[in-house]
Write an enzyme that holds these catalytic residues in place. Sequence first.
Site, PDB file in Angstrom:
ATOM      1  N   SER A   1      58.268  98.581  50.406  1.00  9.88           N
ATOM      2  CA  SER A   1      58.724  97.405  51.139  1.00  9.88           C
ATOM      3  C   SER A   1      59.306  96.369  50.178  1.00  9.88           C
ATOM      4  O   SER A   1      60.276  96.658  49.491  1.00  9.88           O
ATOM      5  CB  SER A   1      57.568  96.840  51.972  1.00  9.88           C
ATOM      6  OG  SER A   1      58.049  95.921  52.928  1.00  9.88           O
TER       7      SER A   1
ATOM      8  N   GLU B   1      59.629 103.030  61.115  1.00  7.87           N
ATOM      9  CA  GLU B   1      59.414 101.839  60.297  1.00  7.87           C
ATOM     10  C   GLU B   1      59.001 100.609  61.117  1.00  7.87           C
ATOM     11  O   GLU B   1      58.152  99.831  60.703  1.00  7.87           O
ATOM     12  CB  GLU B   1      60.687 101.499  59.503  1.00  7.87           C
ATOM     13  CG  GLU B   1      61.037 102.462  58.393  1.00  7.87           C
ATOM     14  CD  GLU B   1      60.196 102.247  57.145  1.00  7.87           C
ATOM     15  OE1 GLU B   1      59.252 101.449  57.170  1.00  7.87           O
ATOM     16  OE2 GLU B   1      60.505 102.911  56.132  1.00  7.87           O
TER      17      GLU B   1
ATOM     18  N   HIS C   1      55.662 101.814  59.007  1.00  3.25           N
ATOM     19  CA  HIS C   1      55.946 101.199  57.716  1.00  3.25           C
ATOM     20  C   HIS C   1      54.675 101.165  56.867  1.00  3.25           C
ATOM     21  O   HIS C   1      53.637 100.660  57.280  1.00  3.25           O
ATOM     22  CB  HIS C   1      56.463  99.783  57.961  1.00  3.25           C
ATOM     23  CG  HIS C   1      56.926  99.062  56.741  1.00  3.25           C
ATOM     24  ND1 HIS C   1      58.038  99.456  56.030  1.00  3.25           N
ATOM     25  CD2 HIS C   1      56.440  97.955  56.096  1.00  3.25           C
ATOM     26  CE1 HIS C   1      58.228  98.618  55.018  1.00  3.25           C
ATOM     27  NE2 HIS C   1      57.270  97.710  55.030  1.00  3.25           N
TER      28      HIS C   1
END
Length: 499
Positions: free
Chosen positions: A193, A312, A406
């Site tokens: 990320s 995600e 995610h």
Amino acid sequence: MPAVVEVPVVAHTALGALRGIAEDGIAVWRGVPYAQQPVGDRRFAAPKPLPAWPGVRDALEHAPLPPQSRSMAAGDRNDPKIRDEACLTVTVWSPDVSASLPVMVWIPGGAFVNGAGQLQLYDGSRLAANGDVVVVNVTYRVGVFGGFDLGALGAGFDDNLSLRDQIAALTWVRENVAAFGGDPDRVTIFGESAGATSVLALLASPAADGLFARAIAQSPALPLIADREIRAEQTHRFLAHLEVTAAELKGLPQRELRRAAGQLQLASVASSPTLAHGLTYGVELLPRHPIEAAQRGAIARMPLIIGTNRREAALFVRDNPPMLPTTPDSVDRLLCRLSPDATSQIGAAYPRYPNRRALEAFGADAMFVAPTWAFADAYSALAPTHMYRFDHAPATLRLTGLGAVHGSEIVHILHTYDSHLGRRLHPLGRWWTPRVGRRLQRGWLEFATAAAGCDPPWTNEWPRYDIQRRATRIIRSRYDEVINDPDGRRRNWWFRVSE
């Protein structure tokens, strides 16, 4: 069960001696400072090198987390409870202090608002033990003290503090990791990320040249990097909101600064997906956005793994966060800025638009996936690039309708199944390592430990990515499969509207 015997281990660094301990055969040093702490006059300023110290310094306990709110990654019983601006530290794990082993440096994510290297989710002991590598976890400034750029204020206020901290940590690794059994010429940086966004920014930053040799970017969020004009405007709104001068900022209480930055963060989502917290390009430290740097060839060239997860945005979309375009109105606003004609063509890329899953996929593509495709296309012409898509979802995520969300790959790479999040994702993982975890960790380790100039052992099974084939490794629960351009319809649409 017998008690674990903790044995002191001393590393003799260039700055002085550090006392750690050996736990289950792995030596660990916690709370190791890599720069002077950014407090007092050093608040909002670039990190400064540490002076040497006499004698032996204890590195037995974790340092404080950077000031931040609670997050999904935190919450483990072993996570530090104290938060403080004096947070520039690393944690080091080593299986053999007398060796010269490959080094893996973890850069945690958290949207430049949350995150820290000492969270239990990111524990590097199993990666060090299983891979015979030295693992270094970096903690850097986030939130208003690191991820909120005040560089436009001039002297005493430096831009890109999060990135500057990471470069200071990598410089520390370069100069000191040999004392822990690591080879400074075989450093792989990896992150997820905002950490992956940082990895790509480090590739594009001249100041990071020579500090690492390989890179892994897991679900980068490249829209978190904005140009200096946007950040300068934000800085002046920040001062106006607080009704103070630049000279008064360094003396304001944490809570007041964090509250004001948080309010600007909420306001910034109207310009989705650029947020008030993130990195800045168009400055000396980061001259170009990583995508542009790759397109121009003005970027470090080294082997790279890069990829995203299948779902995600699934974890975020339930709350319809305005920073992700996951409602028809927010999609229309974004497309009006990108290409006025794109709205009428969206059904070709997202056939069921505007149903919930199509909106979720669009939001994920806007923030994570489409910029990753653009970067990989450009970078693969310069250096060996391997693309993946992580599709594995345990029963706990399938039952909630989330899928491969995610960050859900992290526990498999680090084997942190006994962390708070690891237990929730894979309740049996502490006793039985999932097949996908064995494959995924092995792949990352083989990449990081390959000799300089050599391909990892799996290159026949995972060919290089290029714009002719766009070979992508699909990581499933029971097996992996290479598919050429698996999301080509959506990718082609994004490339057309972004031209």
